[in-house]
Design a protein around this motif. Sequence first.
Motif, short mmCIF file in Angstrom:
data_model
loop_
_atom_site.label_atom_id
_atom_site.label_comp_id
_atom_site.label_asym_id
_atom_site.label_seq_id
_atom_site.Cartn_x
_atom_site.Cartn_y
_atom_site.Cartn_z
N HIS A 49 0.84 -1.20 0.00
CA HIS A 49 0.00 0.00 0.00
C HIS A 49 0.87 1.25 0.00
N HIS A 51 1.42 3.84 2.03
CA HIS A 51 2.04 4.52 3.18
C HIS A 51 3.56 4.44 3.08
N ASP A 53 6.00 3.96 5.04
CA ASP A 53 6.78 2.88 5.66
C ASP A 53 6.65 1.56 4.89
N HIS A 54 6.00 1.63 3.70
CA HIS A 54 5.85 0.44 2.85
C HIS A 54 6.34 0.70 1.43
N HIS A 109 -7.34 -1.56 5.61
CA HIS A 109 -6.36 -0.52 5.96
C HIS A 109 -6.61 0.66 5.03
N ASP A 142 -0.38 -4.42 5.91
CA ASP A 142 -1.00 -3.76 7.07
C ASP A 142 -2.49 -4.07 7.00
NI NI Z 1 0.06 1.43 6.56
#
Ligand code: NI
Length: 228
Positions: A49, A51, A53-54, A109, A142
């Motif tokens: 996804h 975000h 941190d991904h 998410h 997530d």
């Molecule tokens: Ni996330």
Amino acid sequence: MLEICSLGHACYTISTDGLTLITDPFLSDNPDAVCTPDDLAPDYILVSHGHHDHTGDAVQLSKSCKAPVIGVFELCSFCERHGADTMPMHIGGGRDFEFGRIKLTPALHGSGVVHDEFIEYTGMPCGFLITIADTNVYFAGDTGLFGDMELIARNINLDVAILPIGDNFTMGIDDAVTAAEMLQPRIVIPTHYHLFELIRTDPGGFADRLADIGVQCRILEPKETMSV
Ligand code: NI
Ligand code: MN
């Protein structure tokens, strides 16, 4: 044989016979990271996804390694606009590769890239059901707990499930145990529980809970590799 190596947070390499997949390559900005994108040469980059941190270094890695980003159509379109190669898919769809198969699974998410004044939404978040070297690996991404996880493993034997346990943004330990009950994997790797204070939790306590239901837990520290 398959090797799974933790590179911190939700980043793992999954390798067999000189072929490497990498998940959610968040390295440059990760204080827990144990290597840089320059150390890596993945053949495929799986991004769950949008975000940060991904998505992390996904675009840069795609450019430097000529490796495609695999994810949902809208996230791939974002990556492509920034110069990445992509192989767009969507939830529920599977595709055969030289190493086996990847199917995109649902995840509960959000998914968006945060800019200074707005969020650029990047479609639905997803997980990945990966068949490689005759081994079935479910990387949940997530996600909160959802009942359809039961369908993910209904017709296959899962060897490994990589499940978030950090709570707040994803499942916490209680729900991850319920997920393991539904998925019935041979081994669970807990993930997404250390990057920042809010999600920090004890993977050892999770391992004890899994032992109670007869599921093996393998806690992988960053840079640690396991053979499946
Ligand atoms: Ni996330
Ligand atoms: Mn995350």
